[in-house]
Design a protein around this motif. Structure first.
Motif, PDB file in Angstrom:
ATOM      1  N   VAL A  13      30.430  35.322  36.629  1.00 36.14           N
ATOM      2  CA  VAL A  13      31.094  35.561  35.348  1.00 36.14           C
ATOM      3  C   VAL A  13      32.408  36.272  35.650  1.00 36.14           C
ATOM      4  N   VAL A  14      33.481  35.784  35.041  1.00 36.10           N
ATOM      5  CA  VAL A  14      34.792  36.406  35.215  1.00 36.10           C
ATOM      6  C   VAL A  14      35.253  36.931  33.865  1.00 36.10           C
ATOM      7  N   LEU A  15      35.462  38.245  33.787  1.00 34.97           N
ATOM      8  CA  LEU A  15      36.037  38.827  32.584  1.00 34.97           C
ATOM      9  C   LEU A  15      37.536  38.605  32.646  1.00 34.97           C
ATOM     10  N   THR A  16      38.080  37.999  31.607  1.00 37.31           N
ATOM     11  CA  THR A  16      39.480  37.622  31.584  1.00 37.31           C
ATOM     12  C   THR A  16      40.122  38.054  30.274  1.00 37.31           C
ATOM     13  N   ARG A  17      41.404  37.779  30.158  1.00 35.49           N
ATOM     14  CA  ARG A  17      42.105  37.922  28.877  1.00 35.49           C
ATOM     15  C   ARG A  17      43.262  36.929  28.878  1.00 35.49           C
ATOM     16  N   GLN A  18      43.653  36.544  27.703  1.00 39.16           N
ATOM     17  CA  GLN A  18      44.751  35.591  27.573  1.00 39.16           C
ATOM     18  C   GLN A  18      46.048  36.218  28.067  1.00 39.16           C
ATOM     19  N   GLY A  19      46.873  35.398  28.693  1.00 41.41           N
ATOM     20  CA  GLY A  19      48.163  35.851  29.176  1.00 41.41           C
ATOM     21  C   GLY A  19      48.108  36.648  30.463  1.00 41.41           C
ATOM     22  N   CYS A  20      46.978  36.640  31.137  1.00 38.15           N
ATOM     23  CA  CYS A  20      46.789  37.413  32.368  1.00 38.15           C
ATOM     24  C   CYS A  20      46.937  36.487  33.582  1.00 38.15           C
ATOM     25  N   HIS A  21      48.031  36.656  34.320  1.00 41.02           N
ATOM     26  CA  HIS A  21      48.273  35.803  35.483  1.00 41.02           C
ATOM     27  C   HIS A  21      47.189  35.976  36.550  1.00 41.02           C
ATOM     28  N   LEU A  22      46.777  37.216  36.811  1.00 43.00           N
ATOM     29  CA  LEU A  22      45.724  37.442  37.808  1.00 43.00           C
ATOM     30  C   LEU A  22      44.417  36.767  37.386  1.00 43.00           C
ATOM     31  N   CYS A  23      44.178  36.715  36.072  1.00 47.72           N
ATOM     32  CA  CYS A  23      42.973  36.048  35.573  1.00 47.72           C
ATOM     33  C   CYS A  23      43.007  34.563  35.891  1.00 47.72           C
ATOM     34  N   GLU A  24      44.163  33.955  35.706  1.00 43.49           N
ATOM     35  CA  GLU A  24      44.306  32.524  36.005  1.00 43.49           C
ATOM     36  C   GLU A  24      44.049  32.254  37.478  1.00 43.49           C
ATOM     37  N   VAL A  25      44.589  33.108  38.336  1.00 42.28           N
ATOM     38  CA  VAL A  25      44.381  32.946  39.781  1.00 42.28           C
ATOM     39  C   VAL A  25      42.905  33.145  40.124  1.00 42.28           C
ATOM     40  N   ALA A  26      42.280  34.158  39.535  1.00 41.16           N
ATOM     41  CA  ALA A  26      40.862  34.415  39.791  1.00 41.16           C
ATOM     42  C   ALA A  26      40.008  33.231  39.351  1.00 41.16           C
ATOM     43  N   GLU A  27      40.308  32.678  38.182  1.00 34.78           N
ATOM     44  CA  GLU A  27      39.547  31.527  37.690  1.00 34.78           C
ATOM     45  C   GLU A  27      39.689  30.341  38.637  1.00 34.78           C
ATOM     46  N   GLU A  36      32.430  24.275  45.805  1.00 35.27           N
ATOM     47  CA  GLU A  36      31.911  24.148  47.179  1.00 35.27           C
ATOM     48  C   GLU A  36      30.423  24.480  47.249  1.00 35.27           C
ATOM     49  N   THR A  37      30.030  25.546  46.556  1.00 39.12           N
ATOM     50  CA  THR A  37      28.657  26.041  46.686  1.00 39.12           C
ATOM     51  C   THR A  37      27.694  25.417  45.683  1.00 39.12           C
ATOM     52  N   GLY A  38      28.238  24.795  44.638  1.00 41.52           N
ATOM     53  CA  GLY A  38      27.388  24.207  43.608  1.00 41.52           C
ATOM     54  C   GLY A  38      26.882  25.220  42.598  1.00 41.52           C
ATOM     55  N   ASP A  39      27.461  26.417  42.604  1.00 43.91           N
ATOM     56  CA  ASP A  39      27.037  27.455  41.671  1.00 43.91           C
ATOM     57  C   ASP A  39      27.773  27.341  40.341  1.00 43.91           C
ATOM     58  N   THR A  40      27.147  27.882  39.308  1.00 40.20           N
ATOM     59  CA  THR A  40      27.736  27.854  37.978  1.00 40.20           C
ATOM     60  C   THR A  40      28.579  29.101  37.758  1.00 40.20           C
ATOM     61  N   TRP A  41      29.586  28.963  36.887  1.00 45.06           N
ATOM     62  CA  TRP A  41      30.436  30.096  36.568  1.00 45.06           C
ATOM     63  C   TRP A  41      30.983  29.929  35.158  1.00 45.06           C
ATOM     64  N   GLU A  59      40.954  46.759  34.670  1.00 43.38           N
ATOM     65  CA  GLU A  59      40.480  46.126  35.905  1.00 43.38           C
ATOM     66  C   GLU A  59      40.472  44.607  35.838  1.00 43.38           C
ATOM     67  N   VAL A  60      40.831  44.035  34.718  1.00 50.64           N
ATOM     68  CA  VAL A  60      40.767  42.586  34.516  1.00 50.64           C
ATOM     69  C   VAL A  60      41.692  41.880  35.500  1.00 50.64           C
ATOM     70  N   PRO A  61      41.253  40.790  36.096  1.00 49.86           N
ATOM     71  CA  PRO A  61      39.959  40.157  35.939  1.00 49.86           C
ATOM     72  C   PRO A  61      38.868  40.883  36.726  1.00 49.86           C
ATOM     73  N   VAL A  62      37.677  40.839  36.179  1.00 50.34           N
ATOM     74  CA  VAL A  62      36.513  41.446  36.826  1.00 50.34           C
ATOM     75  C   VAL A  62      35.505  40.334  37.081  1.00 50.34           C
ATOM     76  N   HIS A  70      31.122  42.390  41.165  1.00 43.12           N
ATOM     77  CA  HIS A  70      31.438  41.972  42.524  1.00 43.12           C
ATOM     78  C   HIS A  70      32.841  42.428  42.933  1.00 43.12           C
ATOM     79  N   ASP A  71      33.803  42.249  42.049  1.00 40.34           N
ATOM     80  CA  ASP A  71      35.195  42.537  42.377  1.00 40.34           C
ATOM     81  C   ASP A  71      36.006  42.746  41.119  1.00 40.34           C
ATOM     82  N   PHE A  72      37.244  43.202  41.294  1.00 45.99           N
ATOM     83  CA  PHE A  72      38.184  43.252  40.194  1.00 45.99           C
ATOM     84  C   PHE A  72      39.591  43.020  40.739  1.00 45.99           C
ATOM     85  N   TRP A  73      40.482  42.621  39.868  1.00 48.66           N
ATOM     86  CA  TRP A  73      41.881  42.267  40.117  1.00 48.66           C
ATOM     87  C   TRP A  73      42.051  40.988  40.919  1.00 48.66           C
ATOM     88  N   ARG A  74      41.438  40.888  42.056  1.00 51.51           N
ATOM     89  CA  ARG A  74      41.590  39.682  42.890  1.00 51.51           C
ATOM     90  C   ARG A  74      40.222  39.229  43.392  1.00 51.51           C
TER      91      ARG A  74
END
Length: 86
Positions: A13-27, A36-41, A59-62, A70-74
């Protein structure tokens, strides 16, 4: 932290927000690794939930794996692969 019910049964699960460039990269990174792994997100808009917004707004994206933060920002692809393989 509770992963929102809207996240369903997705492993990642990725916590995102609209207009967030780092969120787009994380997604993009999560999508590539999950393909690659066949996992759902999925994504959850942090601004749609006052509790999530209050806790994670700076901290978005988380990224969460199996309901645990697991992580935040990147997203490091190798680290995400390792978490999904565990």
């Amino acid at each position: 932290m509770r992963v929102p019910e809207a996240a369903g049964r997705a492993r990642v699960v990725v916590l995102t927000r609209q207009g967030c460039h780092l969120c787009e990269v994380a997604e993009q990174t999560v999508a590539a690794v999950a393909a690659e792994t066949g996992d759902t997100w999925t994504t959850v808009d942090v601004d749609a939930d006052p509790e999530l917004k209050a806790r994670y707004t700076d901290e978005v994206p988380v990224t969460f794996v199996d309901g645990r933060q697991h992580d935040f920002w990147r997203v490091d692809p190798a680290r995400l692969r390792a978490a999904l393989g565990a």
